[in-house]
Scaffold this motif. Structure first.
Motif, PDB file in Angstrom:
ATOM      1  N   GLY A  31     -44.856 -26.724  12.937  1.00  0.00           N
ATOM      2  CA  GLY A  31     -43.695 -25.854  12.960  1.00  0.00           C
ATOM      3  C   GLY A  31     -43.323 -25.246  11.627  1.00  0.00           C
TER       4      GLY A  31
ATOM      5  N   VAL B 215     -45.256 -25.667  17.757  1.00  0.00           N
ATOM      6  CA  VAL B 215     -44.089 -26.409  18.228  1.00  0.00           C
ATOM      7  C   VAL B 215     -44.554 -27.765  18.725  1.00  0.00           C
ATOM      8  CG1 VAL B 215     -42.118 -26.428  19.798  1.00  0.00           C
ATOM      9  CG2 VAL B 215     -42.970 -24.242  18.917  1.00  0.00           C
TER      10      VAL B 215
ATOM     11  N   GLU C 200     -40.297 -30.711  16.917  1.00  0.00           N
ATOM     12  CA  GLU C 200     -39.301 -29.647  17.090  1.00  0.00           C
ATOM     13  C   GLU C 200     -38.518 -29.804  18.386  1.00  0.00           C
ATOM     14  OE1 GLU C 200     -41.299 -29.066  13.975  1.00  0.00           O
ATOM     15  OE2 GLU C 200     -42.586 -28.748  15.733  1.00  0.00           O
TER      16      GLU C 200
ATOM     17  N   PHE D 101     -34.681 -26.298  14.220  1.00  0.00           N
ATOM     18  CA  PHE D 101     -35.549 -25.445  15.045  1.00  0.00           C
ATOM     19  C   PHE D 101     -34.752 -24.476  15.912  1.00  0.00           C
ATOM     20  CE2 PHE D 101     -38.165 -25.027  19.025  1.00  0.00           C
ATOM     21  CZ  PHE D 101     -39.166 -24.236  18.478  1.00  0.00           C
TER      22      PHE D 101
END
Length: 323
Positions: free
Chosen positions: A29, A35, A85, A234
């Motif tokens: 990320g 992700v 994330e 995030f």
């Protein structure tokens, strides 16, 4: 700040779950294109697997690293500490306690919800011998009994049990909730260790087929205790928006007949390790096409945990919980 640090320190044992995660070991990320998602393989989270298999994440220009963990609700600290994330998991009492005390996570989406129909993907299974002996017809007969829930009263299943018992005028305080892993529930029912168990399919089907248990009640329609949790860092990134866009496309594939289409069942079989034959006979959950977080359910869940004495301090507001 000291309070927030104390919350994270209290949750540090769950960070050991990283040792059980699969996928790449390095940071993800950092450039917004990867992700990392912690999850426990379950048909509850079908939109995630469908979106990945159908290439919807790739179409958004992001790579998703799925990392299996042993207990989804305990993986939330991984997001709070930046190890992943996102977490696709059940919402536990710990989430509400943590958020009210400044834990750096936000609920970003909902996941599978109960249909309220029979057969149900989740059911309150009662020992068949008990039903036969006492001619039990509803959950009111479980007052004072031991009921198995994976993770205990403070897990997502604890809220599902509370919602199921409510129709019979009971609360979690009216029963004794015992932490029993889902695969062990059948044995606990058979040997008398518990009177009932809140279990998901296909375990419900197996219990019934073995003559061990019968379904006495199911969670009301719309009952949901699972979803997607983002790390606070995030939440505001472009990749978070792209992730949700792809996830919603996965949910769109699971509406109507899509819930039981052969292609989607094959995807779920691969993702969860269950046979496609079992999944064909497993009652499906339902998903909101937009996967909108259900703030009403979140508030009811928090109230149920507080009534059971599982929360400390102030209650989290809907704004505290949801991105």
């Amino acid at each position: 700040m000291r309070h927030r640090r104390a919350v994270l320190l209290a949750l540090l044992p769950a960070l050991g779950l990283l040792a059980a995660c699969t996928g790449g070991g390095g940071p993800g990320g950092a450039d917004g294109s990867t992700v990392r998602v912690a999850h426990v393989p379950s048909t509850l989270f079908a939109p995630l697997y469908v979106a990945e298999a159908r290439g919807y994440f790739a179409a958004q220009g992001i790579k998703v690293e799925l990392r299996k963990v042993r207990a989804g609700q305990d993986a939330v600290p991984l997001a709070a500490s930046g190890k992943v994330e996102a977490v696709v998991a059940g919402f536990s009492a710990g989430l509400f306690n943590g958020v009210s005390q400044g834990l750096g996570v936000k609920v970003a989406a909902s996941m599978g919800a109960s249909t309220g129909e029979r057969p149900s993907p989740t059911a309150l299974e009662v020992a068949k011998r008990l039903v036969a002996a006492e001619k039990m017809t509803d959950a009111a007969g479980l007052r004072g009994r031991r009921i198995a829930v994976a993770g205990g009263a403070g897990a997502a299943g604890g809220y599902q049990l509370a919602a199921t018992l409510r129709a019979s005028g009971l609360t979690l305080k009216d029963v004794t909730v015992v932490n029993v892993s889902i695969p062990d529930m059948r044995t606990a029912l058979a040997d008398g260790g518990v009177a009932a168990a809140l279990a998901p399919a296909p375990f419900t089907t197996a219990m019934e087929a073995a003559g061990v248990a019968v379904p006495l009640a199911v969670p009301p329609k719309g009952t949901t205790a699972t979803g997607v949790v983002f790390s606070r860092a995030f939440t505001g990134k472009p990749a978070a928006r792209k992730f949700l866009t792809a996830l919603r496309k996965g949910a769109a594939e699971l509406q109507g007949a899509g819930r039981t289409s052969e292609q989607n069942l094959a995807i779920l079989a691969e993702a969860t390790g269950q046979s496609i034959e079992v999944l064909r006979n497993t009652p499906p959950y339902q998903w909101d096409p937009q996967l909108t977080p259900d703030t009403g359910q979140l508030m009811k869940q928090q109230d149920a945990y507080r009534a059971a004495g599982l929360l400390s301090g102030k209650s989290a507001t809907a704004d505290d919980l949801v991105r």
